[in-house]
Design a protein around this motif. Structure first.
Motif, short mmCIF file in Angstrom:
data_model
loop_
_atom_site.label_atom_id
_atom_site.label_comp_id
_atom_site.label_asym_id
_atom_site.label_seq_id
_atom_site.Cartn_x
_atom_site.Cartn_y
_atom_site.Cartn_z
N GLU A 1 36.74 34.28 45.51
CA GLU A 1 36.39 33.91 44.14
C GLU A 1 35.46 34.97 43.52
O GLU A 1 35.64 35.37 42.37
CB GLU A 1 35.71 32.54 44.11
CG GLU A 1 35.42 32.05 42.71
CD GLU A 1 34.82 30.65 42.71
OE1 GLU A 1 34.04 30.37 41.79
OE2 GLU A 1 35.15 29.85 43.62
N SER B 1 37.47 38.12 42.92
CA SER B 1 38.39 37.90 41.81
C SER B 1 37.68 38.03 40.47
O SER B 1 38.18 38.66 39.55
CB SER B 1 39.04 36.51 41.94
OG SER B 1 39.92 36.28 40.88
N GLY B 2 36.50 37.45 40.38
CA GLY B 2 35.72 37.57 39.15
C GLY B 2 35.36 39.01 38.84
O GLY B 2 35.44 39.44 37.68
N VAL C 1 37.00 41.76 39.85
CA VAL C 1 38.22 42.49 39.48
C VAL C 1 38.62 42.13 38.05
O VAL C 1 39.01 43.01 37.27
CB VAL C 1 39.36 42.20 40.49
CG1 VAL C 1 40.70 42.73 39.98
CG2 VAL C 1 39.03 42.81 41.85
N GLN C 2 38.50 40.87 37.67
CA GLN C 2 38.81 40.47 36.30
C GLN C 2 37.87 41.16 35.30
O GLN C 2 38.31 41.61 34.23
CB GLN C 2 38.72 38.96 36.14
CG GLN C 2 39.85 38.23 36.84
CD GLN C 2 39.67 36.73 36.83
OE1 GLN C 2 38.95 36.18 36.01
NE2 GLN C 2 40.31 36.06 37.77
N ARG C 3 36.60 41.24 35.63
CA ARG C 3 35.65 41.94 34.74
C ARG C 3 36.02 43.41 34.60
O ARG C 3 35.97 43.98 33.51
CB ARG C 3 34.22 41.80 35.26
CG ARG C 3 33.59 40.46 34.96
CD ARG C 3 32.09 40.44 35.19
NE ARG C 3 31.65 40.84 36.52
CZ ARG C 3 31.64 40.05 37.58
NH1 ARG C 3 32.05 38.78 37.49
NH2 ARG C 3 31.21 40.48 38.76
N ALA D 1 38.98 44.68 34.88
CA ALA D 1 40.19 44.75 34.05
C ALA D 1 39.84 44.61 32.58
O ALA D 1 40.39 45.34 31.73
CB ALA D 1 41.18 43.66 34.48
N ARG D 2 38.91 43.73 32.25
CA ARG D 2 38.48 43.59 30.85
C ARG D 2 37.79 44.86 30.35
O ARG D 2 37.82 45.15 29.16
CB ARG D 2 37.57 42.39 30.68
CG ARG D 2 38.30 41.06 30.75
CD ARG D 2 37.43 39.90 30.29
NE ARG D 2 36.22 39.74 31.07
CZ ARG D 2 36.10 38.97 32.15
NH1 ARG D 2 37.13 38.27 32.58
NH2 ARG D 2 34.95 38.88 32.79
N ASP E 1 47.51 45.34 37.33
CA ASP E 1 48.27 44.16 36.95
C ASP E 1 47.92 42.99 37.87
O ASP E 1 47.18 43.15 38.85
CB ASP E 1 49.77 44.44 36.90
CG ASP E 1 50.40 44.75 38.24
OD1 ASP E 1 49.95 44.20 39.27
OD2 ASP E 1 51.37 45.53 38.27
N ALA E 2 48.43 41.83 37.55
CA ALA E 2 48.08 40.61 38.28
C ALA E 2 48.46 40.68 39.75
O ALA E 2 47.70 40.24 40.62
CB ALA E 2 48.72 39.39 37.62
N ALA F 1 46.07 42.95 41.51
CA ALA F 1 44.76 42.29 41.60
C ALA F 1 44.73 41.30 42.76
O ALA F 1 43.75 41.25 43.51
CB ALA F 1 44.41 41.60 40.28
N ARG F 2 45.80 40.53 42.94
CA ARG F 2 45.84 39.56 44.05
C ARG F 2 45.74 40.27 45.40
O ARG F 2 45.01 39.83 46.28
CB ARG F 2 47.13 38.73 43.98
CG ARG F 2 47.08 37.63 42.95
CD ARG F 2 48.25 36.68 43.07
NE ARG F 2 49.53 37.32 42.82
CZ ARG F 2 50.05 37.55 41.61
NH1 ARG F 2 49.40 37.17 40.54
NH2 ARG F 2 51.22 38.12 41.48
#
Length: 96
Positions: free
Chosen positions: A60, A63-64, A66-68, A70-71, A77-78, A81-82
């Motif tokens: 978790e 993941s947070g 990696v999402q940051r 990406a922003r 890509d998704a 990222a996984r």
């Protein structure tokens, strides 16, 4: 007056037939693939030593992060990222 033929207007934008969504790419996990993604997608902005400095996290948490990233413009890509999150959580777990 129109010869008995009536014109059928084209469907409104909201009634148009939707185009199928593009298939989501899937990648099979492997540590070497994940390391390649890490090298290609993350090291443009910072070095791998930043992973050590970060200190680790669970899925978790990674993941947070990696999402940051990406922003902020990381081109990932998704599916990538996984794979990357799984690798990071395994390789750099929370400090214990």
């Amino acid at each position: 007056p129109d010869g008995g033929v009536s014109a059928v207007p084209p469907p409104a934008e909201s009634e148009a037939t939707p185009t199928p969504a593009e298939p989501v790419s899937t990648l099979r996990y492997s540590a070497s693939l994940a390391r390649d993604i890490l090298d290609r997608r993350c090291t443009d902005c910072h070095g791998l030593e930043d992973l050590e400095t970060y200190g680790g996290a669970d899925r978790e948490g990674w993941s947070g992060l990696v999402q940051r990233m990406a922003r902020r413009g990381a081109e990932i890509d998704a599916a990538e990222a996984r794979v990357l999150v799984r690798y990071l959580a395994t390789t750099y777990p929370p400090p214990g």
